[in-house]
Design an enzyme around this catalytic site. Structure first.
Site, PDB file in Angstrom:
ATOM      1  CG  ASP A 125      -1.784   1.160   1.381  1.00 19.78           C
ATOM      2  OD1 ASP A 125      -2.293   1.637   0.349  1.00 19.78           O
ATOM      3  OD2 ASP A 125      -1.980   1.630   2.515  1.00 19.78           O
ATOM      4  CD  GLU A 145      -3.161   8.378   0.247  1.00 18.91           C
ATOM      5  OE1 GLU A 145      -3.516   9.256   1.048  1.00 18.91           O
ATOM      6  OE2 GLU A 145      -3.845   8.036  -0.735  1.00 18.91           O
ATOM      7  CG  ASN A 185      -7.882   0.343   1.212  1.00 15.83           C
ATOM      8  OD1 ASN A 185      -7.196   0.354   2.225  1.00 15.83           O
ATOM      9  ND2 ASN A 185      -7.681   1.191   0.224  1.00 15.83           N
TER      10      ASN A 185
END
Length: 199
Positions: free
Chosen positions: A7, A9, A155
């Site tokens: 990922d 951020e 997510n």
């Protein structure tokens, strides 16, 4: 053959929307995928607030220009990329990511795109594919790669759980508590060692 999926951020760079919330003085924009599992709902909420305040891409990009990667992120990424293939899987947008990728020495990123009017108003967004992180991990696996994944938010969980090894990194206390089976790290050196051990 391994490929590491990270990922962006919260893992390699600060959260863009939190930085923009601080810069614009709009606390509602602090909401991220750590708070809201439904990304479409979150983005539509953000676009509504931007419209209400007359803010657009230019203002957000001005904030992004001042964001630096998290301390140690570039060295971590450089060492990891010298060891194995690395792909950044992010729900951010091309228009946000480019200056940050430059600061990280141009790693490969798969992300989404914004729909922007000539005025600079962000009118919508186009997701690369449904459940983009999980879909991408499964696609990589279908062409012969074993995936190792790390992320911090709701997510990221599907790609972490679908990989041969998966890690939480700089995640929330709640997510760590809800997923005690997932190894959780706070420091780049610890994550690097865990990934290397899984290769």
């Amino acid at each position: 053959m391994n490929i590491v999926c990270l990922d962006m951020e919260g893992v390699l760079v600060p959260e863009i929307w939190i930085a923009f919330s601080q810069a614009s003085g709009i606390p509602e924009l602090r909401r991220t995928t750590r708070d809201e599992p439904d990304y479409n709902k979150l983005m539509n909420f953000r676009l509504g607030i931007l419209k209400e305040h007359g803010l657009g891409l230019r203002e957000i990009q001005a904030t992004i220009a001042k964001i630096d990667p998290l301390p140690g992120a570039r060295a971590f990424l450089d060492e990891l990329r010298a060891t194995t293939q690395v792909l950044i899987l992010s729900d951010t947008f091309e228009q946000f990511a480019k200056p940050l990728m430059e600061k990280l020495n141009w790693p490969t990123i798969f992300c989404n795109t914004l729909e922007v009017a000539d005025s600079g108003e962000i009118t919508g967004f186009k997701m690369r594919c449904e459940k983009s992180k999980l879909t991408t991990v499964k696609a990589l696996q279908s062409i012969g790669y074993e995936t190792i994944a790390a992320g911090d938010s709701f997510n990221d969980l599907a790609m972490i759980q679908a990989s041969k090894a998966g890690f939480l990194f700089k995640s929330t206390e709640q997510i760590k508590k809800d997923y005690p089976d997932l190894p959780a790290y706070e420091e780049f050196d610890d994550l690097l060692n865990a990934i290397k051990a899984a290769l």
